[in-house]
Design a protein around this motif. Structure first.
Motif, PDB file in Angstrom:
ATOM      1  N   ASP A 168      29.023 -38.342  77.896  1.00 19.06           N
ATOM      2  CA  ASP A 168      28.617 -38.354  76.484  1.00 19.06           C
ATOM      3  C   ASP A 168      28.385 -36.956  75.939  1.00 19.06           C
ATOM      4  OD1 ASP A 168      28.658 -41.181  76.354  1.00 19.06           O
ATOM      5  OD2 ASP A 168      26.677 -41.266  77.296  1.00 19.06           O
ATOM      6  N   ASP A 169      28.816 -35.938  76.679  1.00 16.29           N
ATOM      7  CA  ASP A 169      28.693 -34.545  76.264  1.00 16.29           C
ATOM      8  C   ASP A 169      27.237 -34.116  76.141  1.00 16.29           C
ATOM      9  OD1 ASP A 169      30.198 -32.232  75.800  1.00 16.29           O
ATOM     10  OD2 ASP A 169      29.904 -32.361  73.639  1.00 16.29           O
ATOM     11  N   ASP A 170      26.375 -34.719  76.970  1.00 16.28           N
ATOM     12  CA  ASP A 170      24.963 -34.349  77.007  1.00 16.28           C
ATOM     13  C   ASP A 170      24.748 -33.396  78.186  1.00 16.28           C
ATOM     14  OD1 ASP A 170      22.241 -34.154  76.779  1.00 16.28           O
ATOM     15  OD2 ASP A 170      21.798 -36.199  77.446  1.00 16.28           O
ATOM     16  N   GLU A 207      19.806 -33.942  75.097  1.00 15.19           N
ATOM     17  CA  GLU A 207      19.904 -34.832  73.944  1.00 15.19           C
ATOM     18  C   GLU A 207      18.547 -35.414  73.555  1.00 15.19           C
ATOM     19  OE1 GLU A 207      21.923 -36.668  70.844  1.00 15.19           O
ATOM     20  OE2 GLU A 207      22.867 -35.400  72.362  1.00 15.19           O
ATOM     21  N   ASN A 255      27.567 -39.603  86.154  1.00 19.17           N
ATOM     22  CA  ASN A 255      27.603 -40.735  85.228  1.00 19.17           C
ATOM     23  C   ASN A 255      26.937 -41.983  85.811  1.00 19.17           C
ATOM     24  OD1 ASN A 255      29.051 -39.431  83.002  1.00 19.17           O
ATOM     25  ND2 ASN A 255      30.762 -39.348  84.427  1.00 19.17           N
TER      26      ASN A 255
END
Length: 352
Positions: free
Chosen positions: A150-152, A173, A226
């Motif tokens: 999630d590009d965090d 985030e 993940n």
């Protein structure tokens, strides 16, 4: 090109600018000011920044913190520029623990606090909390910096305290820590095992875990960023008749290890991970004797088919390797007495 919308052309141009020029461009107009901090822009700009011309070496000693380019035609350091820390410190007591996409995870040694810091923009974020999260103890803890699907941007903190292991994840985030489970062998909690910093590659953080004596146990611990699951894989089959050290490096999203063994004369083999198994890429000749004063400051880079052994004074010697050229430099060991890191100049922010 004439048929492309103006905003698309602007986006393509700006994502190719050096990071410092992007920062200056925010003042051009309101549209650019709104565009440049967006997640899509930062992600694409970062992906286009991973080239040797955007790489810098950050070096810290007792008196200064300096940033130097790496000169591509001779693979040595260029002129230095002094960096002023944006946070309070005591006599440059800053240790660099991990780095990714221009962000450094650092520790203030006098307070044990963890921070995220972008030395290009000089923005930083404290990760310590009143409930004792975000405090790092050298030789007991391990840190890994990564980015999830999630590009965090996240920090994995493995803490060993009095025989008890705790694993915590910080999320940029949501700006908070949380505990996650970790099932491992009890003996890895012992201070006799040395945990490396995490190396992020292909959606996984990898740590070497090595017993601190001759013939001891050596393994690699893998963390899927993940699923947040851990597993253990074997170490490359290196001789165990000396001290063993495995240094991990991500080269074009393929994990490599420089595995060294030594008593009096060091030998180093380069391995690559395929699945859960290690394949030997090459064996380097024995390393020439290195004085103790230089060995305490040593680090290494690999690029363009060569492996460079460096000190704070510059290049020590070169080993030629039969490998395809790389687009940038990859640090393949930590800076020992002389603290530092190789980083890419980006606009990635340590906070949202």
């Amino acid at each position: 090109m004439a048929d492309l919308p103006t905003h698309t052309i602007v986006f393509e141009i700006l994502t190719r600018l050096p990071a410092k020029d992007v920062g200056r461009s925010k003042s051009v107009c309101k549209q650019w000011y709104a565009l440049l901090p967006t997640q899509d822009f930062v992600r694409i700009h970062c992906s286009r920044s991973v080239v040797s011309s955007n790489q810098r070496v950050l070096l810290i000693d007792d008196l200064t913190c300096s940033v130097r380019p790496i000169i591509s035609n001779n693979n040595d350091y260029g002129p230095s520029s002094i960096v002023t820390f944006p946070f309070h410190h005591q006599n440059n007591d800053v240790s660099i623990l991990s780095h990714l996409n221009g962000l450094l995870c650092v520790c203030l040694n006098h307070t044990y606090e963890l921070l995220l810091w972008n030395p290009t923009t000089n923005a930083f974020k404290r990760l310590s909390t009143p409930d004792s999260h975000g405090f790092y103890i050298n030789n007991l803890d391990a840190i890994g910096l990564y980015v999830d699907a999630d590009d965090d941007y996240k920090v994995l903190h493995i803490k060993r305290r009095s025989g008890v292991l705790g694993v915590y994840v910080y999320s940029r985030e949501v700006d908070s820590w949380r505990n996650i489970p970790f099932i491992t062998r009890q003996e890895y909690l012992s201070p006799h095992f040395n945990w490396s910093a995490g190396t992020f590659c292909g959606g996984t953080l990898y740590f070497t875990v090595c017993e601190c004596w001759i013939g001891g146990t050596n393994v690699v611990i893998c963390f899927d960023v993940n699923s947040e699951q851990f597993k253990e894989i074997s170490f490359p089959p290196v001789p165990s008749n000396g001290m063993v050290q495995g240094v991990l490096v991500n080269v074009k999203n393929v994990l490599h290890m420089f595995a060294s063994t030594s008593m009096f004369e060091m030998t180093i083999d380069l391995w690559t991970l395929q699945g859960d198994y290690w394949i030997k890429v090459l064996s380097c000749p024995p390393i020439p004797p290195i004085s103790l004063s230089l060995w305490c400051d040593i680090t290494h880079y690999v690029t363009n088919g060569n492996w460079f052994v460096m000190t704070k004074l510059g290049k020590l010697f070169t080993i030629e390797m039969d490998m395809k050229p790389f687009e940038c430099f990859y640090p393949v060991s930590w800076f020992r007495g002389f603290k530092g890191a190789v980083f890419v100049q980006t606009i990635v922010s340590p906070s949202i």
